[in-house]
Write an enzyme that holds these catalytic residues in place. Structure first.
Site, PDB file in Angstrom:
ATOM      1  N   SER A 186       0.845  -1.073   0.129  1.00 21.62           N
ATOM      2  CA  SER A 186      -0.034   0.197   0.063  1.00 21.62           C
ATOM      3  C   SER A 186       0.836   1.160   0.087  1.00 21.62           C
ATOM      4  CB  SER A 186      -0.913  -0.127   1.136  1.00 21.62           C
ATOM      5  OG  SER A 186      -2.208  -0.988   1.126  1.00 21.62           O
ATOM      6  N   LYS A 195       3.749   6.975   4.405  1.00 18.39           N
ATOM      7  CA  LYS A 195       2.722   5.765   3.985  1.00 18.39           C
ATOM      8  C   LYS A 195       3.169   4.317   4.163  1.00 18.39           C
ATOM      9  CE  LYS A 195      -1.005   4.419   2.483  1.00 18.39           C
ATOM     10  NZ  LYS A 195      -0.738   3.321   3.422  1.00 18.39           N
ATOM     11  N   THR A 196       2.346   3.768   4.933  1.00 22.88           N
ATOM     12  CA  THR A 196       2.984   2.384   5.315  1.00 22.88           C
ATOM     13  C   THR A 196       1.920   1.400   3.937  1.00 22.88           C
ATOM     14  OG1 THR A 196       0.981   1.971   6.309  1.00 22.88           O
ATOM     15  CG2 THR A 196       2.753   2.665   7.762  1.00 22.88           C
ATOM     16  N   GLY A 197       2.824   0.109   4.327  1.00 24.52           N
ATOM     17  CA  GLY A 197       2.103  -0.929   3.086  1.00 24.52           C
ATOM     18  C   GLY A 197       2.468  -2.213   3.939  1.00 24.52           C
TER      19      GLY A 197
END
Length: 299
Positions: free
Chosen positions: A77, A241-243
């Site tokens: 993501s 922003k993480t994923g």
């Protein structure tokens, strides 16, 4: 006779402009910018302790460091930061409107829909969809935005338009989280170049208003407190922003903003072993962040 340095600079600029267009002059200045100094970043011991494969790239004014920076990692993501930037560029071009209402249907629903699921049967604006995509990683919102911008080809064209010729765009959520060859992968070095292009460079294609919106969402995101945020010193701002993918991938990318020095672009991709816990995986990202910052002279 004393020569005025400012007059020399103005004269040199006039001579340069006399022989080329403004655009060509700007490109020449950019090409003449010295390459950044590459610093050592050895994360082999961190990898050995935890297993898996770790990719890290970090850069600030004139300095960069990387570990497996040119290797490919499934991005999960983290791509949603770039998706939002792509939509904002469409808004700037008059091809989209922030206030355009999009119907949300049950057919749009897939796993992790904290913003879109309560809106089924009603509408969300493009701005609300972007905010949900970036801040809380809403998967249906991301797929709706990709559909509304013209599909995966349009997202791929966005990357190419900012000078990224290598990032793969192959699948929608949630399939893109599963490692399958080079599908939906990026290199840490390329991700950092993209972050700098969009959020740091003076000639970013994002307008001040678009950049401010994106930065607000990245800073306000509550996700991944144990990742880059945990590795950054207290009092520093993290816009990120993480994923997270099934089977091991745990990532985090963005900007670290020290109070008294230049922004630091960072990308950390960790393909962990399947027997590790999420907390252990996040701790690796935090440790890698601390070591990367130390390599740059922070800490």
């Amino acid at each position: 006779m004393h020569t005025n340095r400012r007059a020399l600079m103005i004269g040199a600029g006039a001579l340069a402009l006399g022989g080329m267009t403004l655009g060509a002059c700007a490109r020449a200045v950019k090409q003449a910018t010295p390459d950044p100094i590459v610093l050592d970043l050895d994360l082999s011991a961190l990898e050995a302790r935890h297993g898996g494969r770790l990719g890290v790239s970090v850069a600030t004014e004139g300095l960069r460091a990387a570990w497996r920076g040119d290797e490919r990692f499934v991005y999960c993501s983290t791509f949603k930061m770039y998706l939002a930037a792509a939509i904002l560029l469409r808004v700037q071009a008059g091809q989209e409107r922030l206030d355009r209402a999009i119907p949300v249907t049950q057919a749009d629903m897939i796993f992790h829909a904290p913003v879109t699921e309560p809106a089924v049967g009603s509408t969300l604006t493009i701005e609300q969809l972007m905010k949900g995509t970036v801040e809380v990683s809403d998967n249906p919102a991301a797929n709706i935005l990709i559909r509304e911008m013209g599909g995966l080809d349009a997202l791929r064209a966005f990357y190419r338009g900012i000078g990224d010729d290598s990032t793969r765009v192959d699948r929608l959520e949630p399939e893109l989280n599963v490692a399958e060859g080079d599908k939906d992968t990026i290199t840490p070095d390329q991700s950092v170049r993209n972050i700098q292009r969009l959020l740091v460079d003076a000639d970013t294609p994002l307008s001040p208003e678009s950049k401010a919106l994106l930065m607000r969402w990245l800073v306000d995101s509550p996700s991944g407190p144990g990742r880059i945020k945990a590795g950054a010193p207290a009092g520093w701002t993290v816009a990120h922003k993480t994923g997270t993918g099934g089977g091991g991938p745990v990532n985090d990318i963005g900007l670290i903003l020290p109070p008294n020095s230049a922004p630091i672009a960072i990308a950390v991709y960790f393909h962990a072993t399947k027997d590790s816990t999420n907390a252990q995986r996040e701790a690796v990202i935090a440790d890698a962040t601390r070591q990367a910052l130390k390599a740059l002279g922070h800490g």
